[in-house]
Design a protein around this motif. Structure first.
Motif, PDB file in Angstrom:
ATOM      1  N   VAL A 179      62.336  11.742  50.025  1.00  0.00           N
ATOM      2  CA  VAL A 179      60.913  12.120  49.960  1.00  0.00           C
ATOM      3  C   VAL A 179      60.757  13.433  49.207  1.00  0.00           C
ATOM      4  N   GLY A 180      61.655  14.370  49.469  1.00  0.00           N
ATOM      5  CA  GLY A 180      61.623  15.645  48.746  1.00  0.00           C
ATOM      6  C   GLY A 180      61.817  15.446  47.245  1.00  0.00           C
TER       7      GLY A 180
ATOM      8  N   VAL B 207      60.967  12.770  45.521  1.00  0.00           N
ATOM      9  CA  VAL B 207      59.728  12.196  44.976  1.00  0.00           C
ATOM     10  C   VAL B 207      58.686  13.304  44.768  1.00  0.00           C
ATOM     11  N   LEU B 208      58.570  14.195  45.745  1.00  0.00           N
ATOM     12  CA  LEU B 208      57.617  15.306  45.610  1.00  0.00           C
ATOM     13  C   LEU B 208      58.005  16.217  44.442  1.00  0.00           C
ATOM     14  N   ALA B 209      59.292  16.510  44.314  1.00  0.00           N
ATOM     15  CA  ALA B 209      59.747  17.361  43.209  1.00  0.00           C
ATOM     16  C   ALA B 209      59.515  16.681  41.864  1.00  0.00           C
TER      17      ALA B 209
ATOM     18  N   SER C 101      57.190  14.453  41.224  1.00  0.00           N
ATOM     19  CA  SER C 101      55.742  14.413  40.994  1.00  0.00           C
ATOM     20  C   SER C 101      55.204  15.736  40.475  1.00  0.00           C
ATOM     21  N   SER C 102      55.846  16.824  40.867  1.00  0.00           N
ATOM     22  CA  SER C 102      55.397  18.134  40.399  1.00  0.00           C
ATOM     23  C   SER C 102      56.167  18.603  39.163  1.00  0.00           C
TER      24      SER C 102
ATOM     25  N   THR D   8      65.824  11.798  40.856  1.00  0.00           N
ATOM     26  CA  THR D   8      64.918  11.202  41.836  1.00  0.00           C
ATOM     27  C   THR D   8      65.358   9.792  42.187  1.00  0.00           C
TER      28      THR D   8
END
Length: 145
Positions: A95-96, A98-100, A102-103, A111
């Protein structure tokens, strides 16, 4: 193949010469160097190569190239708190990632690797729950990774 050779050297102190002669049945290392150069290791030598390096890196590559996941065969053994904590860690990392991504802070390859690890871990637990009523003996080497 280069990843296998590098891992064999780092983890088991097995250089190319030792891999070729002791584990792949070759008379010298030149054949292995040729196979590594052109990417044409004979199929019958993939398992010995992976066993010598201690990880199924070539098999993982082949599975991923076909859009498949490689999951250890679950044994139906009792799940311990340590197993669930490891699952939580892997899923949290996914999940981390995916967030990284996305940003814009992480590459797609990194990823995808984190997501693949999470999926593999979940698939193993899924299979382990399915096998729970019919537990298997844990055979083979478990110190591969």
């Amino acid at each position: 193949m280069e990843g296998c050779a590098q891992r064999a050297l780092e983890k088991h102190n097995r250089g190319i010469e030792r891999l070729a002669c002791d584990h792949l049945g070759q008379h010298n290392a030149s054949t292995l160097y040729k196979w590594m150069g052109n990417g044409r290791l004979p199929l019958s030598l993939i398992l010995p190569m992976e066993h010598a390096c201690g990880a199924p890196l070539i098999t993982r590559y082949l599975a991923a190239a076909h859009g498949k996941l490689l999951v250890d065969i679950p044994t139906g053994r009792e799940c311990h708190a340590q197993d669930v904590q490891q699952l939580q860690t892997v899923l949290n990392d996914a999940v981390g990632a995916v967030l990284a991504f996305s940003s814009g802070k992480q590459s797609a390859n990194e990823t995808l690797a984190a997501l693949r690890a999470g999926l593999e871990s979940l698939a193993w637990h899924h299979g382990n729950v399915q096998q729970h009523d019919h537990p298997q003996l844990e055979l083979g080497d478990h110190d591969d990774e």
